[in-house]
Design a protein around this motif. Structure first.
Motif, PDB file in Angstrom:
ATOM      1  N   ALA A  28       0.666  -1.327   0.150  1.00 30.93           N
ATOM      2  CA  ALA A  28      -0.145   0.070  -0.079  1.00 30.93           C
ATOM      3  C   ALA A  28       0.961   1.134  -0.086  1.00 30.93           C
ATOM      4  N   GLU A  29       1.839   1.360   0.660  1.00 34.21           N
ATOM      5  CA  GLU A  29       2.800   2.596   0.789  1.00 34.21           C
ATOM      6  C   GLU A  29       3.434   2.540  -0.432  1.00 34.21           C
ATOM      7  N   THR A  30       3.878   1.449  -0.894  1.00 33.48           N
ATOM      8  CA  THR A  30       4.936   1.728  -2.293  1.00 33.48           C
ATOM      9  C   THR A  30       3.974   2.116  -3.328  1.00 33.48           C
ATOM     10  N   VAL A  31       2.852   1.622  -3.610  1.00 38.17           N
ATOM     11  CA  VAL A  31       1.914   2.268  -4.513  1.00 38.17           C
ATOM     12  C   VAL A  31       1.314   3.680  -4.269  1.00 38.17           C
ATOM     13  N   ALA A  32       1.114   3.959  -3.054  1.00 38.68           N
ATOM     14  CA  ALA A  32       0.914   5.494  -2.767  1.00 38.68           C
ATOM     15  C   ALA A  32       1.879   6.164  -3.175  1.00 38.68           C
ATOM     16  N   VAL A  33       3.472   6.057  -2.834  1.00 36.27           N
ATOM     17  CA  VAL A  33       4.390   6.867  -3.484  1.00 36.27           C
ATOM     18  C   VAL A  33       4.468   6.806  -4.888  1.00 36.27           C
ATOM     19  N   PHE A  34       4.330   5.571  -5.398  1.00 40.84           N
ATOM     20  CA  PHE A  34       4.281   5.578  -6.946  1.00 40.84           C
ATOM     21  C   PHE A  34       3.288   6.650  -7.691  1.00 40.84           C
ATOM     22  N   LEU A  35       2.547   6.321  -7.085  1.00 42.68           N
ATOM     23  CA  LEU A  35       1.129   7.488  -7.558  1.00 42.68           C
ATOM     24  C   LEU A  35       1.695   9.038  -7.436  1.00 42.68           C
ATOM     25  N   VAL A  36       2.323   9.202  -6.200  1.00 43.90           N
ATOM     26  CA  VAL A  36       2.382  10.765  -5.978  1.00 43.90           C
ATOM     27  C   VAL A  36       3.632  10.992  -7.003  1.00 43.90           C
ATOM     28  N   MET A  37       4.550  10.157  -6.975  1.00 41.79           N
ATOM     29  CA  MET A  37       5.794  10.298  -8.072  1.00 41.79           C
ATOM     30  C   MET A  37       5.296  10.823  -9.339  1.00 41.79           C
ATOM     31  N   THR A  38       4.184   9.989  -9.848  1.00 39.62           N
ATOM     32  CA  THR A  38       3.761  10.052 -10.997  1.00 39.62           C
ATOM     33  C   THR A  38       2.834  11.450 -11.286  1.00 39.62           C
ATOM     34  N   ALA A  39       2.226  11.715 -10.101  1.00 40.35           N
ATOM     35  CA  ALA A  39       1.459  13.061  -9.934  1.00 40.35           C
ATOM     36  C   ALA A  39       2.570  14.183  -9.956  1.00 40.35           C
ATOM     37  N   LEU A  40       3.500  13.957  -9.323  1.00 38.71           N
ATOM     38  CA  LEU A  40       4.523  15.182  -9.179  1.00 38.71           C
ATOM     39  C   LEU A  40       5.867  14.655  -9.393  1.00 38.71           C
ATOM     40  N   PRO A  41       6.073  14.473 -10.675  1.00 42.32           N
ATOM     41  CA  PRO A  41       7.424  13.926 -11.226  1.00 42.32           C
ATOM     42  C   PRO A  41       8.619  14.870 -10.965  1.00 42.32           C
ATOM     43  N   GLY A  42       8.187  16.149 -10.779  1.00 45.81           N
ATOM     44  CA  GLY A  42       9.652  16.878 -10.457  1.00 45.81           C
ATOM     45  C   GLY A  42       9.988  16.706  -9.016  1.00 45.81           C
TER      46      GLY A  42
END
Length: 201
Positions: free
Chosen positions: A158-172
């Protein structure tokens, strides 16, 4: 950390969808492979800077990951299904940081390397304990019904997916997020190593 707490919330709707898929003749293994294809597509989208597409594909990959387990509960889990699930999950987890590194090596490569190293150590602690637990006949359903018994950690699915989603939402923000999550994953790995060594004493 949150996987076990989320199970009572996500399992009922997943079970209902899985029941329909089962009646349509779709197997758990087929959903596992399709889910990995979605995850690989997300990585490819990241490489080309298509972050909204990547966000949607990561979400779809995780839906498939939940559905394959629910389908397995319909007909009974198999060793092959459990094997495919864990191997392709780990492959997906590795592809996403790698994709960010390929997309922008100067900005992202070092942070991606740190995150992949933490994933590697955490995965070793996870799988090595599962092997030893199997030899000793240790079991647990604290994380739901799984094909293998493992020590829970701070950084799980769950934590990994949440971080991946934030990374793609805020790639910078990838580098900062990757370094922070690498530290959390390393801490999770250390805790798993200590807990596993204690359990196997």
């Amino acid at each position: 950390m949150f996987d076990a707490r989320l199970r009572p919330l996500i399992d009922p709707p997943l079970d209902r969808i899985a029941g329909r898929l089962h009646r349509a003749g779709i197997s758990a293994d087929a959903v596992t492979v399709a889910g990995f294809a979605l995850g690989a597509g997300a990585a490819l989208a990241i490489v080309f800077g298509q972050f909204l597409i990547a966000f949607a594909l990561i979400a779809a990959n995780r839906l498939a990951d939940g559905l394959d387990g629910a389908l397995a509960r319909c007909v009974g889990a198999t060793d092959r299904g459990g094997y495919l699930d864990i191997v392709l999950d780990f492959a997906f987890y590795g592809l996403v940081p790698l994709a960010f590194a390929v997309h922008d090596p100067p900005a992202n490569a070092l942070a991606a390397g740190a995150l992949l190293t933490a994933f590697y150590i955490n995965g070793a602690a996870f799988l090595a304990f599962a092997i030893m637990a199997q030899k000793r006949g240790l079991t647990s359903e604290a994380q739901g019904k799984k094909s293998l018994f493992y020590v829970a950690g701070l950084a799980e699915g769950a934590e990994t997916v949440a971080v991946f989603l934030v990374m793609t939402a805020l790639p910078g923000w990838f580098a900062a997020l990757a370094c922070a999550f690498a530290a959390l994953t390393a801490l999770s790995a250390a805790a798993r190593i200590v807990a596993g060594a204690t359990a196997l004493r």
